[in-house]
Write an enzyme that holds these catalytic residues in place. Sequence first.
Site, PDB file in Angstrom:
ATOM      1  N   LYS A  83     -10.409  -0.755  -4.435  1.00 21.94           N
ATOM      2  CA  LYS A  83     -10.244   0.545  -4.997  1.00 21.94           C
ATOM      3  C   LYS A  83     -11.400   0.521  -5.806  1.00 21.94           C
ATOM      4  CE  LYS A  83      -4.998   0.391  -5.879  1.00 21.94           C
ATOM      5  NZ  LYS A  83      -4.701   1.522  -4.995  1.00 21.94           N
ATOM      6  N   ARG A  90       4.590  -2.365   0.379  1.00 21.77           N
ATOM      7  CA  ARG A  90       5.464  -2.444   1.286  1.00 21.77           C
ATOM      8  C   ARG A  90       5.603  -3.757   2.088  1.00 21.77           C
ATOM      9  NH1 ARG A  90       2.246   2.171   4.332  1.00 21.77           N
ATOM     10  NH2 ARG A  90       1.704   2.401   2.145  1.00 21.77           N
ATOM     11  N   ASP A 115       1.346  -0.849 -11.413  1.00 22.23           N
ATOM     12  CA  ASP A 115       1.958  -0.966 -10.155  1.00 22.23           C
ATOM     13  C   ASP A 115       3.137  -1.903  -9.729  1.00 22.23           C
ATOM     14  OD1 ASP A 115       1.453   0.117  -7.561  1.00 22.23           O
ATOM     15  OD2 ASP A 115       0.449  -1.571  -6.805  1.00 22.23           O
ATOM     16  N   LYS A 156       9.344  -3.428  -6.447  1.00 21.53           N
ATOM     17  CA  LYS A 156       8.040  -3.546  -6.252  1.00 21.53           C
ATOM     18  C   LYS A 156       7.591  -4.294  -7.546  1.00 21.53           C
ATOM     19  CE  LYS A 156       3.433  -1.810  -5.265  1.00 21.53           C
ATOM     20  NZ  LYS A 156       2.769  -0.629  -4.931  1.00 21.53           N
ATOM     21  N   GLU A 177       0.007  -2.934   0.354  1.00 22.90           N
ATOM     22  CA  GLU A 177       0.406  -4.191   0.000  1.00 22.90           C
ATOM     23  C   GLU A 177       1.808  -4.090  -0.647  1.00 22.90           C
ATOM     24  OE1 GLU A 177       0.198  -3.222  -4.010  1.00 22.90           O
ATOM     25  OE2 GLU A 177      -1.369  -2.962  -2.344  1.00 22.90           O
TER      26      GLU A 177
END
Length: 453
Positions: free
Chosen positions: A236, A310, A247, A224, A308
């Site tokens: 958020k 996934r 991330d 990812k 997002e």
Amino acid sequence: MHKSFTADPKGAVDVFLYTIAAFKKLENDPFPSARALAKAQEFTGAAGQIVLVPGEMGELSRVLYGLGKGTDALAVAGLSAKLPKGSYSVAESGGMPFKNIAAGWADGAYRFDHYLKDKATPPKLVMPESEDADALSREADACALLRDLVNTPAADMGPQDIQATISDMAERFGAKLTTIIGDDLLAHNYPMVHAVGRAAVYEPRFMELEWGDPSHPSVALVGKGVTFDSGGLDIKPGSGMRIMKKDMGGSAHVIALSHLIMSANLPVHLKLYVPSVENAVAGDAFRPGDILSSRKGLTVEIDNTDAEGRLILADALTRACEEKPDLLIDFATLTGAARVALGPELAPFYTDDESLAEGIEAGAKATGDPVWRMPLWDPYLADLKSPIADLVNSGGRFAGSITAGLFLKQFVDAPSWMHFDVWAWRLGKYGRPEGGAPCGLRAAWAMLQSRYG
């Protein structure tokens, strides 16, 4: 050689490592007045205790360090993090394998100093001739690469910078890299990668690297690569965004693992897949309630734009499975639920392959890199049902890491698949420096070597 290692023993300070039990049983001084010095400073071998012993001219001549119960494979990180620059040689290992000493040393000596005027000068660990210094250095370099990528702010680590990193690696190891950018993602059927990343200034992209002999066992790695996650329109809070540069930690893990595979010339046919986007807020951002098409043909109703990762992984996993890999592994900073369940240090993994599960657990035990198997509990698929699409992208409050894994499973068609839901970060309160961190990388590498080395 890794920058915190050296092959030159000249002038090195001797380091003595002891567990509580071993130091208590010590009958003779390992060097003059060792036990008296320890007693004066209340050294018992407890985890993290240090005694710095001066020489005749006041120079540092020896070091005592406590390993506690001896169960922390990276315990030496607490020592190398505090020692001054210089060379150090292990005179007493405390029963710890040297590979774990080296891994812990490199871990504690690491500093992210890219933006600092004053650069770090790490203490150097002497590599004995009996050890495979090249292998230890490759592992330390891969861990440092991962941490550098995660620690770099999103302004300097966007999708284009992930691409540049993979491109440099491909050039170094003679690999082939194909990149699809922006609206071309729609033409090449990566609709969910495009949807998640289309609102950002830097265009979304999909990278596919190929290396090795096609006749060798095929290994596919998927990571990812969300370079910053605002949460999208389900934005958020500020506190939740503060470290969202991390991330892309899943992509950092598979880039580092690919680096290890290629630098060690592991006899596999490697395919690396990295979808990279920024989940931004703009007029063309995807919305709650939207229904997205996927590469596999399944439709996905968007319940939450903050789920997002996934989505982009689903397209990437579908692409990876089209090549029919023998083994498929993905890494992702996917859910907060995994942290609630296991905290920041344990790397949860999911697989239906019992042999693969045993292999990764053996790799974790051999390296001291902890992992924990979580269940792909099929009844929870009910939480991913949508009345108007094939799937919904968020399963709700309960079992969030499990439902995320089950979502990914719907896009996997491979004989052996493993999913890691990692944090790629440390809080700095468990004896390690705060910031980007490998989670499960060394365990996965040990498993791959055992299988294919």
